[in-house]
Design a protein around this motif. Structure first.
Motif, PDB file in Angstrom:
ATOM      1  N   MET A   1      25.015  10.054   7.871  1.00 37.21           N
ATOM      2  CA  MET A   1      24.199   8.862   7.482  1.00 37.21           C
ATOM      3  C   MET A   1      23.181   8.861   6.911  1.00 37.21           C
ATOM      4  N   ALA A   2      22.406   9.898   7.420  1.00 33.99           N
ATOM      5  CA  ALA A   2      21.046  10.319   6.597  1.00 33.99           C
ATOM      6  C   ALA A   2      21.332  10.629   5.139  1.00 33.99           C
ATOM      7  N   ILE A   3      22.189  11.486   5.081  1.00 31.41           N
ATOM      8  CA  ILE A   3      22.693  12.216   3.585  1.00 31.41           C
ATOM      9  C   ILE A   3      22.944  10.775   2.783  1.00 31.41           C
ATOM     10  N   CYS A   4      23.905  10.055   3.435  1.00 34.41           N
ATOM     11  CA  CYS A   4      24.114   9.129   2.491  1.00 34.41           C
ATOM     12  C   CYS A   4      23.113   7.984   1.904  1.00 34.41           C
ATOM     13  N   ILE A   5      22.224   7.894   3.267  1.00 33.19           N
ATOM     14  CA  ILE A   5      20.743   7.115   2.673  1.00 33.19           C
ATOM     15  C   ILE A   5      19.895   7.868   1.780  1.00 33.19           C
ATOM     16  N   GLN A   6      19.946   9.326   2.044  1.00 29.55           N
ATOM     17  CA  GLN A   6      19.199   9.862   1.096  1.00 29.55           C
ATOM     18  C   GLN A   6      19.589   9.988  -0.429  1.00 29.55           C
ATOM     19  N   ARG A   7      20.979  10.203  -0.532  1.00 34.61           N
ATOM     20  CA  ARG A   7      21.228  10.461  -1.726  1.00 34.61           C
ATOM     21  C   ARG A   7      22.069   9.256  -2.527  1.00 34.61           C
ATOM     22  N   PHE A   8      22.284   8.136  -1.710  1.00 32.78           N
ATOM     23  CA  PHE A   8      22.790   7.132  -2.571  1.00 32.78           C
ATOM     24  C   PHE A   8      22.242   5.529  -2.096  1.00 32.78           C
ATOM     25  N   THR A   9      20.764   5.711  -1.779  1.00 29.97           N
ATOM     26  CA  THR A   9      20.169   4.678  -1.901  1.00 29.97           C
ATOM     27  C   THR A   9      19.580   4.101  -3.188  1.00 29.97           C
ATOM     28  N   ILE A  10      19.783   2.999  -3.839  1.00 30.03           N
ATOM     29  CA  ILE A  10      19.659   2.895  -5.177  1.00 30.03           C
ATOM     30  C   ILE A  10      18.495   1.387  -5.043  1.00 30.03           C
ATOM     31  N   GLU A  11      17.477   1.657  -5.856  1.00 29.17           N
ATOM     32  CA  GLU A  11      16.476   0.565  -5.700  1.00 29.17           C
ATOM     33  C   GLU A  11      16.772  -0.376  -7.012  1.00 29.17           C
ATOM     34  N   HIS A  12      17.548  -1.082  -7.138  1.00 29.38           N
ATOM     35  CA  HIS A  12      17.769  -2.002  -8.334  1.00 29.38           C
ATOM     36  C   HIS A  12      16.688  -2.822  -8.881  1.00 29.38           C
ATOM     37  N   PRO A  13      16.450  -2.694 -10.140  1.00 33.10           N
ATOM     38  CA  PRO A  13      15.268  -3.539 -10.490  1.00 33.10           C
ATOM     39  C   PRO A  13      15.540  -5.078 -10.417  1.00 33.10           C
ATOM     40  N   PHE A  14      16.609  -5.504 -10.318  1.00 32.25           N
ATOM     41  CA  PHE A  14      16.830  -7.111 -10.064  1.00 32.25           C
ATOM     42  C   PHE A  14      16.390  -7.272  -8.786  1.00 32.25           C
ATOM     43  N   LEU A  15      16.504  -6.445  -7.491  1.00 31.07           N
ATOM     44  CA  LEU A  15      16.166  -6.674  -6.153  1.00 31.07           C
ATOM     45  C   LEU A  15      14.970  -7.038  -6.280  1.00 31.07           C
ATOM     46  N   LEU A  16      14.011  -6.045  -6.837  1.00 30.41           N
ATOM     47  CA  LEU A  16      12.664  -6.644  -6.619  1.00 30.41           C
ATOM     48  C   LEU A  16      12.034  -7.347  -7.671  1.00 30.41           C
ATOM     49  N   SER A  17      12.686  -8.079  -8.510  1.00 30.06           N
ATOM     50  CA  SER A  17      12.336  -9.035  -9.555  1.00 30.06           C
ATOM     51  C   SER A  17      12.220 -10.518  -9.449  1.00 30.06           C
ATOM     52  N   ASP A  18      13.005 -10.896  -8.344  1.00 36.64           N
ATOM     53  CA  ASP A  18      12.986 -12.182  -7.855  1.00 36.64           C
ATOM     54  C   ASP A  18      12.430 -12.446  -6.540  1.00 36.64           C
ATOM     55  N   ASN A  19      11.630 -13.024  -6.323  1.00 32.56           N
ATOM     56  CA  ASN A  19      10.963 -13.393  -4.884  1.00 32.56           C
ATOM     57  C   ASN A  19      11.504 -14.641  -4.530  1.00 32.56           C
ATOM     58  N   ARG A  20      12.627 -15.095  -5.059  1.00 28.91           N
ATOM     59  CA  ARG A  20      13.189 -16.554  -4.474  1.00 28.91           C
ATOM     60  C   ARG A  20      14.450 -16.285  -3.288  1.00 28.91           C
ATOM     61  N   HIS A  21      14.379 -14.935  -2.997  1.00 30.62           N
ATOM     62  CA  HIS A  21      15.595 -14.596  -2.086  1.00 30.62           C
ATOM     63  C   HIS A  21      15.256 -13.580  -0.891  1.00 30.62           C
ATOM     64  N   TYR A  22      15.906 -13.789   0.173  1.00 28.76           N
ATOM     65  CA  TYR A  22      15.763 -12.749   1.213  1.00 28.76           C
ATOM     66  C   TYR A  22      15.681 -11.554   0.948  1.00 28.76           C
ATOM     67  N   PRO A  23      16.878 -10.927   0.086  1.00 26.33           N
ATOM     68  CA  PRO A  23      16.774  -9.629   0.130  1.00 26.33           C
ATOM     69  C   PRO A  23      15.597  -8.811  -0.496  1.00 26.33           C
ATOM     70  N   PHE A  24      14.726  -9.877  -1.570  1.00 30.99           N
ATOM     71  CA  PHE A  24      13.601  -9.136  -2.111  1.00 30.99           C
ATOM     72  C   PHE A  24      12.580  -9.103  -0.872  1.00 30.99           C
ATOM     73  N   TYR A  25      12.407  -9.865  -0.203  1.00 32.63           N
ATOM     74  CA  TYR A  25      11.430  -9.591   1.112  1.00 32.63           C
ATOM     75  C   TYR A  25      11.877  -8.698   2.278  1.00 32.63           C
ATOM     76  N   ILE A  26      13.106  -8.522   2.089  1.00 29.89           N
ATOM     77  CA  ILE A  26      13.693  -7.479   3.260  1.00 29.89           C
ATOM     78  C   ILE A  26      13.439  -6.277   2.686  1.00 29.89           C
ATOM     79  N   TRP A  27      13.675  -5.927   1.614  1.00 28.13           N
ATOM     80  CA  TRP A  27      13.507  -4.600   0.877  1.00 28.13           C
ATOM     81  C   TRP A  27      11.867  -4.463   0.419  1.00 28.13           C
ATOM     82  N   LYS A  28      11.110  -5.354   0.018  1.00 29.57           N
ATOM     83  CA  LYS A  28       9.766  -5.079  -0.195  1.00 29.57           C
ATOM     84  C   LYS A  28       9.163  -5.190   1.287  1.00 29.57           C
ATOM     85  N   ASP A  29       9.354  -5.572   2.024  1.00 33.17           N
ATOM     86  CA  ASP A  29       8.394  -5.850   3.188  1.00 33.17           C
ATOM     87  C   ASP A  29       8.836  -4.862   4.480  1.00 33.17           C
ATOM     88  N   ILE A  30      10.006  -4.261   4.265  1.00 28.61           N
ATOM     89  CA  ILE A  30      10.642  -3.435   5.273  1.00 28.61           C
ATOM     90  C   ILE A  30      11.096  -2.030   4.878  1.00 28.61           C
TER      91      ILE A  30
END
Length: 144
Positions: A1-30
């Motif tokens: 699982m650690a290898i999957c997280i290390q190699r395949f975690t993608i931070e998509h630009p749209f994820l952090l471009s819209d602060n109107r959704h829960y995933p934005f805050y989960i990704w940014k703050d956690i």
């Protein structure tokens, strides 16, 4: 699982471009708080998978559980975005196949939990509009 997280975690630009959704805050703050957070919660992932499997073992076949895992993975793994809507169909399949012997207390807790999340979201939507610097004077609202 650690290898999957290390190699395949993608931070998509749209994820952090819209602060109107829960995933934005989960990704940014956690997840962005420190690089180790992604690895620290591996036991939570394992516990969650085991709990779902344990609930489904009572009333489903191993083939059904494997098919559910593969289909869910086929939807979630290639997606660079984290959206709760991607989890709704797998959640409904799991919920429909959990034993009908579930306790009233567990079902009540689930209903209260979802009601609290929805009430908080509605409250924020109604009472906490905000304006983006790029669009002054246009109120934005938080969405699920």
């Amino acid at each position: 699982m650690a290898i999957c997280i290390q190699r395949f975690t993608i931070e998509h630009p749209f994820l952090l471009s819209d602060n109107r959704h829960y995933p934005f805050y989960i990704w940014k703050d956690i997840f962005r708080r420190h690089w180790t957070i992604r690895y620290v919660i591996i036991p939570l992932y394992i516990y969650t998978a085991a709990a779902i499997n344990r609930c489904l073992c009572k009333d489903t076949t191993a083939l059904w559980r494997l098919a559910l895992a593969l289909c869910t993975s086929a939807v979630l793994v290639p997606s660079p975005l984290i959206e709760f809507r991607y989890f709704t169909v797998p959640y409904f399949f799991v919920r429909l196949h959990i034993s009908s012997r579930s306790t009233t207390r567990a079902v009540l807790f689930e209903a209260l939990w979802f009601s609290a999340i929805n009430a908080a979201t509605i409250w924020v939507f109604i009472n906490r509009p905000f304006a983006w610097p790029s669009e002054p004077g246009q109120l934005q609202r938080f969405m699920w």
